[in-house]
Design a protein around this motif. Sequence first.
Motif, PDB file in Angstrom:
ATOM      1  N   MET A 140       3.772 -55.742 -20.637  1.00 34.26           N
ATOM      2  CA  MET A 140       4.087 -55.557 -22.048  1.00 34.26           C
ATOM      3  C   MET A 140       3.669 -56.802 -22.825  1.00 34.26           C
ATOM      4  O   MET A 140       3.113 -56.706 -23.921  1.00 34.26           O
ATOM      5  CB  MET A 140       5.564 -55.255 -22.274  1.00 34.26           C
ATOM      6  CG  MET A 140       5.883 -54.965 -23.743  1.00 34.26           C
ATOM      7  SD  MET A 140       7.592 -54.515 -24.087  1.00 34.26           S
ATOM      8  CE  MET A 140       7.550 -52.758 -23.750  1.00 34.26           C
ATOM      9  N   CYS A 146       4.754 -53.391 -27.636  1.00 35.18           N
ATOM     10  CA  CYS A 146       6.175 -53.726 -27.653  1.00 35.18           C
ATOM     11  C   CYS A 146       7.040 -52.804 -28.502  1.00 35.18           C
ATOM     12  O   CYS A 146       8.244 -52.719 -28.283  1.00 35.18           O
ATOM     13  CB  CYS A 146       6.358 -55.158 -28.141  1.00 35.18           C
ATOM     14  SG  CYS A 146       5.706 -55.461 -29.806  1.00 35.18           S
ATOM     15  N   PHE A 179       5.398 -60.849 -31.973  1.00 35.78           N
ATOM     16  CA  PHE A 179       5.614 -60.599 -30.546  1.00 35.78           C
ATOM     17  C   PHE A 179       4.850 -61.609 -29.686  1.00 35.78           C
ATOM     18  O   PHE A 179       5.409 -62.225 -28.787  1.00 35.78           O
ATOM     19  CB  PHE A 179       5.184 -59.174 -30.190  1.00 35.78           C
ATOM     20  CG  PHE A 179       5.293 -58.859 -28.726  1.00 35.78           C
ATOM     21  CD1 PHE A 179       6.537 -58.669 -28.139  1.00 35.78           C
ATOM     22  CD2 PHE A 179       4.162 -58.743 -27.939  1.00 35.78           C
ATOM     23  CE1 PHE A 179       6.649 -58.372 -26.792  1.00 35.78           C
ATOM     24  CE2 PHE A 179       4.260 -58.444 -26.588  1.00 35.78           C
ATOM     25  CZ  PHE A 179       5.509 -58.265 -26.020  1.00 35.78           C
TER      26      PHE A 179
END
Length: 189
Positions: A140, A146, A179
């Motif tokens: 991920m 995500c 992220f």
Amino acid sequence: MELLSVNTATATLLPTTQGLVQSGIRKRPNAGRVAVGPQGLAGDEQADLTVHGGVAKAVYAYPAEHYPFWQTVRGQAKVAGELPFGAMGENLSLRGLLEGRVWAGDRLRFPDCELIVTAPRIPCFKFAAVMGFAQAVSLMAQSGYCGFYLAVHREGSLAPGDSVELIPGPRELRIDEHFRAVMRKKAAR
């Protein structure tokens, strides 16, 4: 953009590398309309409110476009079984809205409620447990697949098939950039 599935779960024991832990990650699709309140979806539970739940992370959305990737890597890891919507732990399975198009502060307007994008989802050991292989968290991180958390701006309800309108926010922090920054910081520790 379309809402393909609305998913909820009650918190149950989940076997993980850290032993049995309470988790609400095993979401399952709902057939009808689901009420949306300030703390999230009716019938949905979270076990650890420090990472999911509460006002800022009331709802978790995930792009359906990423499901083929996860099905493929699970197959390569020799994990059997199909991934139904909700398998990523998401409340909302969306089509047509990837992380690179979403910014913190953007609003998602549905026919009967409105949600505000707050942050990317950061994967943990529970994600690896439900995916069935230890490398799921690092995949991920590498892929950037995500999804994102949402706060409730206007209460109402959601149902599969609802349309989604993206209303741009301040355009200061894109979800995929946020992220990657968090994941780099975690990797540097």
